[in-house]
Scaffold this motif. Sequence first.
Motif, PDB file in Angstrom:
ATOM      1  N   GLU A  85       0.637  -1.417  -0.126  1.00 25.13           N
ATOM      2  CA  GLU A  85      -0.042   0.007  -0.100  1.00 25.13           C
ATOM      3  C   GLU A  85       0.813   1.463  -0.099  1.00 25.13           C
ATOM      4  OE1 GLU A  85      -3.105  -0.132   3.060  1.00 25.13           O
ATOM      5  OE2 GLU A  85      -3.505  -2.249   2.586  1.00 25.13           O
ATOM      6  N   ALA A  86       2.010   1.396   0.611  1.00 25.27           N
ATOM      7  CA  ALA A  86       2.849   2.484   0.793  1.00 25.27           C
ATOM      8  C   ALA A  86       4.252   2.157   1.161  1.00 25.27           C
ATOM      9  CB  ALA A  86       1.940   3.216   1.734  1.00 25.27           C
ATOM     10  N   TRP A  87       4.839   3.375   0.862  1.00 20.23           N
ATOM     11  CA  TRP A  87       6.463   3.130   1.363  1.00 20.23           C
ATOM     12  C   TRP A  87       6.397   4.507   2.277  1.00 20.23           C
ATOM     13  CZ3 TRP A  87      10.693   6.116  -1.082  1.00 20.23           C
ATOM     14  CH2 TRP A  87      11.914   5.903  -0.443  1.00 20.23           C
TER      15      TRP A  87
ATOM     16  N   VAL B 124      11.808   2.476 -10.432  1.00 20.00           N
ATOM     17  CA  VAL B 124      11.308   1.833  -9.334  1.00 20.00           C
ATOM     18  C   VAL B 124       9.927   2.298  -9.307  1.00 20.00           C
ATOM     19  CG1 VAL B 124      11.286   2.032  -6.987  1.00 20.00           C
ATOM     20  CG2 VAL B 124      13.471   1.911  -8.153  1.00 20.00           C
ATOM     21  N   VAL B 125       8.858   1.594  -9.760  1.00 22.03           N
ATOM     22  CA  VAL B 125       7.489   1.973  -9.338  1.00 22.03           C
ATOM     23  C   VAL B 125       6.942   1.262  -8.405  1.00 22.03           C
ATOM     24  CG1 VAL B 125       7.298   2.831 -11.636  1.00 22.03           C
ATOM     25  CG2 VAL B 125       6.873   0.584 -11.369  1.00 22.03           C
ATOM     26  N   GLY B 126       5.806   1.990  -7.502  1.00 24.80           N
ATOM     27  CA  GLY B 126       5.318   1.056  -6.505  1.00 24.80           C
ATOM     28  C   GLY B 126       4.495   1.931  -5.897  1.00 24.80           C
ATOM     29  N   PRO B 127       4.473   1.379  -4.532  1.00 24.25           N
ATOM     30  CA  PRO B 127       3.098   2.002  -3.671  1.00 24.25           C
ATOM     31  C   PRO B 127       3.467   3.483  -3.485  1.00 24.25           C
ATOM     32  CG  PRO B 127       4.400   0.802  -2.376  1.00 24.25           C
ATOM     33  CD  PRO B 127       4.980   0.399  -3.865  1.00 24.25           C
TER      34      PRO B 127
END
Length: 117
Positions: free
Chosen positions: A73-75, A104-107
Amino acid sequence: MTAPSAPPAPAPPPAARGRHWSARPLSGALADSVPLSALLARVRESERRLALAAPSMPAGLAALVRAGPLDEEAWVLLAEHSAAAAKLRQCVPSIEAALAARGVVGPMVKIKIRPRG
């Protein structure tokens, strides 16, 4: 006069008798445990992201930020105090852009004040 003898060593607990214990490096124990190795991987990824994002922060701000939890959900970035957190919140778009530029893709990035203790 003779020196007093050392007291006898305490007996091992009943459950430990007959077992041979050996010390293991922490890294080996973490690698052998699926939940702990997954946790260690998330911690390392969080630290790697902070290293990639730090150059996009204003001078001096990166020293006030620590890598926090990373999940689906989050960094979370942990700021030392509320003023640093406020400035860091303004930097979130540039932090996310710097991470995306490095693949770097993500939360989403969240900012929290680091708990004292």
